[in-house]
Design a protein around this motif. Sequence first.
Motif, PDB file in Angstrom:
ATOM      1  N   GLY A 131       0.793  -1.214   0.000  1.00 49.86           N
ATOM      2  CA  GLY A 131       0.000   0.000   0.000  1.00 49.86           C
ATOM      3  C   GLY A 131       0.832   1.273   0.000  1.00 49.86           C
ATOM      4  O   GLY A 131       0.300   2.363   0.051  1.00 49.86           O
ATOM      5  N   LYS A 132       2.160   1.120  -0.017  1.00 51.52           N
ATOM      6  CA  LYS A 132       3.036   2.298  -0.054  1.00 51.52           C
ATOM      7  C   LYS A 132       4.120   2.064  -1.082  1.00 51.52           C
ATOM      8  O   LYS A 132       4.397   0.934  -1.462  1.00 51.52           O
ATOM      9  CB  LYS A 132       3.710   2.502   1.309  1.00 51.52           C
ATOM     10  CG  LYS A 132       2.822   3.101   2.371  1.00 51.52           C
ATOM     11  CD  LYS A 132       3.609   3.247   3.662  1.00 51.52           C
ATOM     12  CE  LYS A 132       2.717   2.982   4.852  1.00 51.52           C
ATOM     13  NZ  LYS A 132       3.470   2.729   6.072  1.00 51.52           N
TER      14      LYS A 132
ATOM     15  N   ASN B 242      -2.826  -7.711   5.432  1.00 53.29           N
ATOM     16  CA  ASN B 242      -2.385  -6.714   4.460  1.00 53.29           C
ATOM     17  C   ASN B 242      -3.052  -6.895   3.110  1.00 53.29           C
ATOM     18  O   ASN B 242      -3.424  -5.930   2.461  1.00 53.29           O
ATOM     19  CB  ASN B 242      -0.865  -6.804   4.289  1.00 53.29           C
ATOM     20  CG  ASN B 242      -0.153  -5.795   5.143  1.00 53.29           C
ATOM     21  OD1 ASN B 242      -0.284  -4.596   4.922  1.00 53.29           O
ATOM     22  ND2 ASN B 242       0.562  -6.258   6.130  1.00 53.29           N
ATOM     23  N   MET B 243      -3.205  -8.144   2.696  1.00 55.54           N
ATOM     24  CA  MET B 243      -3.813  -8.384   1.387  1.00 55.54           C
ATOM     25  C   MET B 243      -5.290  -8.011   1.406  1.00 55.54           C
ATOM     26  O   MET B 243      -5.799  -7.430   0.438  1.00 55.54           O
ATOM     27  CB  MET B 243      -3.617  -9.842   0.970  1.00 55.54           C
ATOM     28  CG  MET B 243      -2.190 -10.106   0.505  1.00 55.54           C
ATOM     29  SD  MET B 243      -1.960 -11.776  -0.144  1.00 55.54           S
ATOM     30  CE  MET B 243      -2.848 -11.660  -1.717  1.00 55.54           C
ATOM     31  N   MET B 244      -5.976  -8.338   2.495  1.00 56.18           N
ATOM     32  CA  MET B 244      -7.388  -7.977   2.587  1.00 56.18           C
ATOM     33  C   MET B 244      -7.543  -6.450   2.575  1.00 56.18           C
ATOM     34  O   MET B 244      -8.416  -5.907   1.904  1.00 56.18           O
ATOM     35  CB  MET B 244      -8.011  -8.550   3.873  1.00 56.18           C
ATOM     36  CG  MET B 244      -8.103 -10.061   3.935  1.00 56.18           C
ATOM     37  SD  MET B 244      -9.113 -10.848   2.652  1.00 56.18           S
ATOM     38  CE  MET B 244     -10.733 -10.729   3.380  1.00 56.18           C
ATOM     39  N   ALA B 245      -6.674  -5.773   3.331  1.00 57.67           N
ATOM     40  CA  ALA B 245      -6.747  -4.313   3.411  1.00 57.67           C
ATOM     41  C   ALA B 245      -6.479  -3.688   2.054  1.00 57.67           C
ATOM     42  O   ALA B 245      -7.159  -2.745   1.626  1.00 57.67           O
ATOM     43  CB  ALA B 245      -5.739  -3.803   4.444  1.00 57.67           C
ATOM     44  N   LEU B 246      -5.491  -4.226   1.355  1.00 58.27           N
ATOM     45  CA  LEU B 246      -5.106  -3.680   0.060  1.00 58.27           C
ATOM     46  C   LEU B 246      -6.208  -3.909  -0.968  1.00 58.27           C
ATOM     47  O   LEU B 246      -6.483  -3.061  -1.816  1.00 58.27           O
ATOM     48  CB  LEU B 246      -3.816  -4.349  -0.397  1.00 58.27           C
ATOM     49  CG  LEU B 246      -2.980  -3.559  -1.374  1.00 58.27           C
ATOM     50  CD1 LEU B 246      -2.462  -2.296  -0.720  1.00 58.27           C
ATOM     51  CD2 LEU B 246      -1.797  -4.395  -1.829  1.00 58.27           C
ATOM     52  N   LEU B 247      -6.840  -5.059  -0.880  1.00 61.67           N
ATOM     53  CA  LEU B 247      -7.928  -5.379  -1.791  1.00 61.67           C
ATOM     54  C   LEU B 247      -9.075  -4.395  -1.593  1.00 61.67           C
ATOM     55  O   LEU B 247      -9.638  -3.858  -2.543  1.00 61.67           O
ATOM     56  CB  LEU B 247      -8.406  -6.811  -1.519  1.00 61.67           C
ATOM     57  CG  LEU B 247      -9.198  -7.498  -2.618  1.00 61.67           C
ATOM     58  CD1 LEU B 247      -8.383  -7.620  -3.885  1.00 61.67           C
ATOM     59  CD2 LEU B 247      -9.639  -8.892  -2.162  1.00 61.67           C
ATOM     60  N   LYS B 248      -9.372  -4.129  -0.337  1.00 62.26           N
ATOM     61  CA  LYS B 248     -10.416  -3.164   0.002  1.00 62.26           C
ATOM     62  C   LYS B 248     -10.065  -1.790  -0.555  1.00 62.26           C
ATOM     63  O   LYS B 248     -10.899  -1.116  -1.159  1.00 62.26           O
ATOM     64  CB  LYS B 248     -10.534  -3.081   1.527  1.00 62.26           C
ATOM     65  CG  LYS B 248     -11.954  -3.267   2.038  1.00 62.26           C
ATOM     66  CD  LYS B 248     -11.981  -3.118   3.540  1.00 62.26           C
ATOM     67  CE  LYS B 248     -12.903  -4.149   4.170  1.00 62.26           C
ATOM     68  NZ  LYS B 248     -12.771  -4.178   5.629  1.00 62.26           N
ATOM     69  N   GLU B 249      -8.814  -1.388  -0.343  1.00 63.24           N
ATOM     70  CA  GLU B 249      -8.337  -0.088  -0.790  1.00 63.24           C
ATOM     71  C   GLU B 249      -8.427   0.029  -2.314  1.00 63.24           C
ATOM     72  O   GLU B 249      -8.875   1.047  -2.843  1.00 63.24           O
ATOM     73  CB  GLU B 249      -6.878   0.042  -0.358  1.00 63.24           C
ATOM     74  CG  GLU B 249      -6.438   1.433   0.009  1.00 63.24           C
ATOM     75  CD  GLU B 249      -5.046   1.367   0.599  1.00 63.24           C
ATOM     76  OE1 GLU B 249      -4.077   1.403  -0.174  1.00 63.24           O
ATOM     77  OE2 GLU B 249      -4.931   1.237   1.837  1.00 63.24           O
ATOM     78  N   GLY B 268     -17.760 -14.043  -2.494  1.00 65.69           N
ATOM     79  CA  GLY B 268     -16.428 -14.587  -2.710  1.00 65.69           C
ATOM     80  C   GLY B 268     -15.449 -14.070  -1.674  1.00 65.69           C
ATOM     81  O   GLY B 268     -14.646 -14.814  -1.106  1.00 65.69           O
ATOM     82  N   LEU B 269     -15.527 -12.775  -1.385  1.00 62.49           N
ATOM     83  CA  LEU B 269     -14.625 -12.176  -0.397  1.00 62.49           C
ATOM     84  C   LEU B 269     -14.917 -12.706   0.999  1.00 62.49           C
ATOM     85  O   LEU B 269     -14.011 -12.955   1.780  1.00 62.49           O
ATOM     86  CB  LEU B 269     -14.752 -10.651  -0.411  1.00 62.49           C
ATOM     87  CG  LEU B 269     -14.132  -9.960  -1.628  1.00 62.49           C
ATOM     88  CD1 LEU B 269     -14.452  -8.466  -1.624  1.00 62.49           C
ATOM     89  CD2 LEU B 269     -12.626 -10.154  -1.652  1.00 62.49           C
ATOM     90  N   ARG B 270     -16.223 -12.867   1.289  1.00 63.53           N
ATOM     91  CA  ARG B 270     -16.596 -13.382   2.602  1.00 63.53           C
ATOM     92  C   ARG B 270     -16.071 -14.812   2.762  1.00 63.53           C
ATOM     93  O   ARG B 270     -15.570 -15.206   3.807  1.00 63.53           O
ATOM     94  CB  ARG B 270     -18.109 -13.336   2.793  1.00 63.53           C
ATOM     95  CG  ARG B 270     -18.468 -13.560   4.276  1.00 63.53           C
ATOM     96  CD  ARG B 270     -19.951 -13.701   4.516  1.00 63.53           C
ATOM     97  NE  ARG B 270     -20.696 -12.597   3.953  1.00 63.53           N
ATOM     98  CZ  ARG B 270     -21.734 -12.743   3.123  1.00 63.53           C
ATOM     99  NH1 ARG B 270     -22.127 -13.951   2.762  1.00 63.53           N
ATOM    100  NH2 ARG B 270     -22.369 -11.694   2.664  1.00 63.53           N
TER     101      ARG B 270
END
Lengths: 337, 337
Positions: A131-132, B242-249, B268-270
């Motif tokens: 993310g960075k 981190n991957m979940m957060a990045l996917l959301k972002e 699918g995400l759930r």
Amino acid sequence: MMKIAVDAMGGDNAPKAIVEGVMLAKKDFPDIEFQLYGKEAEIKKYVTDENNVRIIHTDEKINSDDEPVKAIRRKKQASMVLAAQAVKNGEADAIFSAGNTGALLAAGLFIVGRIKGIERPGLMSTLPVMGKDGGFDMLDLGANADNKPEHLLQYGILGSFYAKQVRGIDNPRVGLLNNGTEETKGSELTKKAFELLKGEATINFIGNVEARELLNGAADVVVTDGFTGNAVLKTIEGTALNMMALLKESILAEGFKGKMGALLLKDGLRNLKNEMDYAKYGGAVLFGLKAPVIKTHGATGPEAVSYTIRQIHTMLKSDIVPQLVAQFDAREEKKAN
Amino acid sequence: MMKIAVDAMGGDNAPKAIVEGVMLAKKDFPDIEFQLYGKEAEIKKYVTDENNVRIIHTDEKINSDDEPVKAIRRKKQASMVLAAQAVKNGEADAIFSAGNTGALLAAGLFIVGRIKGIERPGLMSTLPVMGKDGGFDMLDLGANADNKPEHLLQYGILGSFYAKQVRGIDNPRVGLLNNGTEETKGSELTKKAFELLKGEATINFIGNVEARELLNGAADVVVTDGFTGNAVLKTIEGTALNMMALLKESILAEGFKGKMGALLLKDGLRNLKNEMDYAKYGGAVLFGLKAPVIKTHGATGPEAVSYTIRQIHTMLKSDIVPQLVAQFDAREEKKAN
């Protein structure tokens, strides 16, 4: 003119991917002479521009399942061995291979040789901070199975040099991978390494970092022993691959709805994949040797090869190895007095 | 009637989440008596069914930032300490807490006590195998910072028992986490542990497994030292988060298109999130003690608490601890002769 010795026969897609990558990099770096070691006829197929390219023919090569040390000793005419010899003899400034990792480590140690004062060279990669922009340098990623506290101190110094000189980070934050952030935490190894790193004036040691925080950019340089580093790197890769696969599977299981969703999300997913891909930072450096010895993934493509050549170019231009030699010479002298 | 001593004051959402979880579990397990240790007035708020529930009032509790061993020694009336004492005195069969992990480890070691012959109890969790049902048991996840080869052998025996008795796996495959799959690979520790595990007739040792393959189900039981286990577990968590957060972002950055895609992909995400969530297997067992000592995550909710109670119920019903005691008694006797 910089001279890079390239093991053109190493890796799953060699020599095609290797030579194509060299051709890509050539456009950006007219100040590099490429010495391609391997089967001339095969290599030639992919050489689209002969300027600054020398092919040194050999029929022998090291396979991915060869026993590393034996292979280096017995296959004296292997492309990797000849490339390492060229560095040893001063005919080349750095060596690059996508072949057998263990064999390249052995070639680095036994042919290129260690910097005086560095006991156990470490394998280092720049890994992504998610993310960075930017990443963090971590070592040892598995060149050694057992390390002493002094090795970890040396990794701190090496990694700090690299982050500064090659990645352009001012006063890089050096962290020790540990099982807790408190100063009192750790194994016998990390407790002793903590004291050594804390006492080292030439680096900016910020203390312990936990594995959970690595991808968040907890430090610019992360120091660990080769066994743990290897486990952490492979865990990151395994987790990321599994999550991507599962996401794909979930999408397919959803049928039309999932496929529509995936189509709309395509850029997002590609973004995620790009973030996880650390080939853009170059290959893994076997660090602590008398010249840059760089390994890229066996399944590497031409683009990753060209990133690695850019990395080697920066390493050579920044004179990082001669500076390290001077630094460790001074340390050895100080110890002797 | 089984009796479970519950530290009702441990964890971020205590006592609410803990007591609500107990109320959930009560419906499925009328054969359990729950002993809830903590502030009676606060606990009572969430007790919707008093049958088989005893509240043992105490004002004292251990905080998440208390120094573990000191806390156990000084806070003699803390809910966690009283719960452990109840197990020691035979008033309860198992203890459960979502509080300070280090303190629970200390309470387990110093109050509940080790099984004779087990030198270093290990922390064990069932982690997810992705895309398939079931999981794998891994230990030590960090109860110890340094382990000897003999400890790793004992983890193999403990994990194998658990996989068989609690998870119902026939002839569970026991793997040693190592930096390569070949028999010759490893650190001094893993090389010696390999020999011991290989020579152990009571388990199905399948050799070395690499960190990259863990989530693929390379083994049913994975044995490692506490330092590496801690690093691997935290790396899995950090990478997944981190991957979940990045996917959301990435989805948010895509604006309307991304949001539509995310909506279509929601299931699918759930699904992905569910796969990564290993709370369904219960909590972490401090394994090798005279009774089940179980820790769940501090941020745990009622559902995860109820899963953990189901896990404890299975452990008690299968008589795993008495069987382990018999097994290690026999080993000690054999050693003495």
